[in-house]
Every structure is written in structure tokens, then in C-alpha cells.
Design a protein around this motif. Structure first.
Motif, PDB file in Angstrom:
ATOM      1  N   MET A   1      -3.974   6.687  38.010  1.00 29.54           N
ATOM      2  CA  MET A   1      -4.255   5.765  39.089  1.00 29.54           C
ATOM      3  C   MET A   1      -3.632   6.321  40.362  1.00 29.54           C
ATOM      4  O   MET A   1      -2.467   6.661  40.389  1.00 29.54           O
ATOM      5  N   ARG A   2      -4.424   6.462  41.362  1.00 27.05           N
ATOM      6  CA  ARG A   2      -3.938   6.903  42.666  1.00 27.05           C
ATOM      7  C   ARG A   2      -3.520   5.657  43.423  1.00 27.05           C
ATOM      8  O   ARG A   2      -4.231   4.676  43.494  1.00 27.05           O
ATOM      9  N   CYS A   3      -2.354   5.690  43.996  1.00 32.59           N
ATOM     10  CA  CYS A   3      -1.865   4.531  44.732  1.00 32.59           C
ATOM     11  C   CYS A   3      -1.463   4.936  46.135  1.00 32.59           C
ATOM     12  O   CYS A   3      -1.265   6.111  46.417  1.00 32.59           O
ATOM     13  N   CYS A  57      -1.116  -0.577  45.279  1.00 27.53           N
ATOM     14  CA  CYS A  57      -2.468  -0.104  44.978  1.00 27.53           C
ATOM     15  C   CYS A  57      -3.491  -0.986  45.687  1.00 27.53           C
ATOM     16  O   CYS A  57      -3.207  -2.136  46.011  1.00 27.53           O
ATOM     17  N   GLU A  61      -8.249  -0.226  42.716  1.00 26.69           N
ATOM     18  CA  GLU A  61      -7.428   0.608  41.826  1.00 26.69           C
ATOM     19  C   GLU A  61      -6.761  -0.243  40.763  1.00 26.69           C
ATOM     20  O   GLU A  61      -6.672   0.141  39.591  1.00 26.69           O
ATOM     21  N   TRP A  62      -6.278  -1.425  41.150  1.00 29.80           N
ATOM     22  CA  TRP A  62      -5.622  -2.323  40.201  1.00 29.80           C
ATOM     23  C   TRP A  62      -6.606  -2.799  39.139  1.00 29.80           C
ATOM     24  O   TRP A  62      -6.282  -2.864  37.960  1.00 29.80           O
TER      25      TRP A  62
END
Length: 80
Positions: A1-3, A57, A61-62
Motif C-alpha cells: 500500500m502506497r501512503c 492513506c 488506498e484504505w
């Protein structure tokens, strides 16, 4: 996951947010709390360390993260 680039900010510095815990959390267990932020962002923190860093995020994304958890995609991943 990119945050987002704001991850790591102390969670207690977010003013006016309501942190909530999953209804699946056991009393005294390891829990994650989440809060809705402005601009469609979500913050997550360790309930045992409310002054510690928060993971930030986007809501998209979440949602991908939650879907991955619910489907079992993340089961068995080891820590780096």
C-alpha cells in the motif's frame, strides 16, 4: 500500500478528529484505530501508542487495504 507523505506524523497532533476502533477488537488486544481526515484521507494508529506515528492513506488506498485483509491476501506475510 502506497501512503501519503504525511505518514509518521504523531497521531496526537491531529486536532478535531474522532479515532474509532473496530467492533472486532478484543479488550486489551492489539488494535488499530482509524480517523477520517480532510481531503478524503484516512489516518491509522496503534491503539496502544496513541501519541505514536500515524499512517496516512487516501480513502481509495484504505479500501484496497481492507479488501486485501478481508480476502486473506495479506495472511502469512512476514515482517521485513
Amino acid at each position: 500500500m502506497r501512503c501519503g507523505g504525511e505518514s509518521g506524523v504523531r497521531a496526537d497532533l491531529f486536532e478535531g478528529v474522532e479515532w474509532r476502533k473496530s467492533s472486532h477488537s478484543a479488550p486489551g488486544g492489539d488494535c488499530v484505530e482509524v480517523a477520517a481526515l480532510s481531503h478524503d484521507m484516512i489516518a491509522a494508529r496503534d491503539s496502544h501508542d496513541p501519541q505514536g506515528p500515524a499512517l496516512i492513506c487516501s480513502t481509495g488506498e484504505w479500501e484496497v487495504f481492507l479488501s486485501s485483509v478481508k480476502s486473506g491476501v495479506l495472511v502469512g506475510l512476514s515482517q521485513a
